[in-house]
Design an enzyme around this catalytic site. Structure first.
Site, PDB file in Angstrom:
ATOM      1  N   HIS A 152      64.197  53.875  71.362  1.00 17.73           N
ATOM      2  CA  HIS A 152      63.504  52.832  70.638  1.00 17.73           C
ATOM      3  C   HIS A 152      64.738  52.079  69.934  1.00 17.73           C
ATOM      4  O   HIS A 152      64.681  50.844  69.816  1.00 17.73           O
ATOM      5  CB  HIS A 152      62.523  53.609  69.366  1.00 17.73           C
ATOM      6  CG  HIS A 152      61.946  52.549  68.695  1.00 17.73           C
ATOM      7  ND1 HIS A 152      60.624  52.084  68.627  1.00 17.73           N
ATOM      8  CD2 HIS A 152      62.345  51.924  67.492  1.00 17.73           C
ATOM      9  CE1 HIS A 152      60.397  51.269  67.833  1.00 17.73           C
ATOM     10  NE2 HIS A 152      61.437  51.028  67.034  1.00 17.73           N
ATOM     11  N   GLU A 153      65.458  52.707  69.151  1.00 18.07           N
ATOM     12  CA  GLU A 153      66.476  51.942  68.611  1.00 18.07           C
ATOM     13  C   GLU A 153      67.286  51.367  69.526  1.00 18.07           C
ATOM     14  O   GLU A 153      67.944  50.038  69.109  1.00 18.07           O
ATOM     15  CB  GLU A 153      67.160  52.920  67.514  1.00 18.07           C
ATOM     16  CG  GLU A 153      66.414  53.614  66.449  1.00 18.07           C
ATOM     17  CD  GLU A 153      65.673  52.370  65.475  1.00 18.07           C
ATOM     18  OE1 GLU A 153      66.252  51.365  65.478  1.00 18.07           O
ATOM     19  OE2 GLU A 153      64.689  52.725  65.248  1.00 18.07           O
ATOM     20  N   HIS A 156      65.690  47.986  70.715  1.00 13.92           N
ATOM     21  CA  HIS A 156      66.157  46.688  69.624  1.00 13.92           C
ATOM     22  C   HIS A 156      67.202  46.254  70.156  1.00 13.92           C
ATOM     23  O   HIS A 156      67.287  44.687  69.952  1.00 13.92           O
ATOM     24  CB  HIS A 156      65.941  47.380  68.199  1.00 13.92           C
ATOM     25  CG  HIS A 156      64.700  47.376  67.628  1.00 13.92           C
ATOM     26  ND1 HIS A 156      63.656  46.470  67.486  1.00 13.92           N
ATOM     27  CD2 HIS A 156      64.084  48.487  67.099  1.00 13.92           C
ATOM     28  CE1 HIS A 156      62.571  47.157  67.234  1.00 13.92           C
ATOM     29  NE2 HIS A 156      62.854  48.246  66.626  1.00 13.92           N
ATOM     30  N   GLU A 209      58.490  45.560  67.653  1.00 14.28           N
ATOM     31  CA  GLU A 209      58.253  46.942  67.577  1.00 14.28           C
ATOM     32  C   GLU A 209      57.695  47.459  68.645  1.00 14.28           C
ATOM     33  O   GLU A 209      57.876  48.469  69.276  1.00 14.28           O
ATOM     34  CB  GLU A 209      57.314  47.346  66.394  1.00 14.28           C
ATOM     35  CG  GLU A 209      58.264  47.343  64.942  1.00 14.28           C
ATOM     36  CD  GLU A 209      59.558  48.006  64.951  1.00 14.28           C
ATOM     37  OE1 GLU A 209      59.573  49.221  65.160  1.00 14.28           O
ATOM     38  OE2 GLU A 209      60.688  47.663  64.459  1.00 14.28           O
TER      39      GLU A 209
END
Length: 279
Positions: A152-153, A156, A209
């Site tokens: 997820h990070e 980004h 997100e």
């Protein structure tokens, strides 16, 4: 001391060019011909901020974060079991990142593990990742769930959400004058320094997100991590909502819709996971 993940933990050290060649080759072999998850195109507005400049700002902020942790004796040693497993997870995911952003093949990926009760983790532009022990320990994350956080990070950074947020902020608050400076017509050093101070406080949009959830899900699945761990991760996040030190949840709110979106996308990447496990 800093925990560095640039494939340095392999048994035999090799020059950066050799490592870069390995990443490019791995990405060429294993990169998706098309994404299994649907996130659309990245915003073209991000081009108002040069990619190399925001990556430089990310590297500078990462150095500052690591230095601060060292001064507080909070930087976890490279040989700590938690650091070692983050290293393993990162090594498995990194070869798939260039499929989402070709610049990632040139990033010098780094991971720092910081001893803190904070439930937090982030990836700065340019592949600079930090995990806090609180997110691993307080949520009792297994490797599969930790991989979902890391994916997820990373997503980004790969989707350049910080670059887009800063570009929108620049266009709104300072107009074309600062935009011209960021594009090379002004004081780039000062602009980069200012960026670095903003990177850790940016709030991503709901769309950002959602993108990071889905791209991270696919990255982790291609690396051989069980897709349904994304659901159990956010269920744990939701249960932890009443606890203290929720820096992560302040910018990554959990909720039924987020969990349901992930659950509905698990079947799309299940085949990738199964292929990775067989391979």
């Amino acid at each position: 001391m800093c925990f560095i993940c640039s494939l340095k933990s392999q048994a035999t050290a090799s020059p950066w060019q050799a490592r870069r060649a390995f990443l490019l080759a791995a990405a060429a072999v294993s990169a998706p011909t098309f994404a299994q998850v649907n996130v659309g195109r990245a915003s073209s507005l991000r081009k108002l901020v040069p990619a190399d400049q925001i990556e430089q700002a990310g590297a500078q902020q990462f150095v500052a974060t690591v230095k601060e942790a060292q001064q507080k004796q909070a930087l976890v040693a490279n040989d700590h079991p938690q650091a070692q497993r983050l290293n393993r997870i990162a090594r498995r995911i990194i070869p798939f990142t260039a499929a989402w952003n070709p610049r990632a093949s040139d990033w010098r990926w780094e991971v720092a593990l910081i001893n803190s009760d904070q439930i937090n983790a982030f990836c700065l532009p340019g592949g600079k990742i930090a995990f806090y022990t609180g997110i691993l320990d307080q949520l009792n994350l297994g490797d599969e769930e930790a991989a979902m956080v890391m994916g997820h990070e990373m997503a980004h950074a790969l989707r350049e959400h910080a670059r887009e947020r800063l570009a929108k902020s620049t266009a709104t608050s300072l107009g074309l004058r600062l935009g011209s400076e960021l594009l090379g017509l002004g004081n780039l050093g000062a602009a980069a320094a200012d960026m670095g101070t903003q990177l850790l406080t940016l709030r991503f949009s709901r769309e950002d997100e959602s993108e990071a959830d889905l791209v991270g899900l696919e990255l982790a699945a291609r690396a051989g991590y069980r897709p349904d761990a994304s659901v159990s991760l956010w269920q744990k996040m939701g249960k932890a909502n009443g606890a203290g030190g929720l820096a992560f949840l302040s910018t990554h709110p959990s909720g039924p819709q987020r969990i349901e979106t992930l659950r509905s996308n698990v079947p799309k990447v299940q085949g990738l996971y199964e292929a990775a496990r067989k391979g």
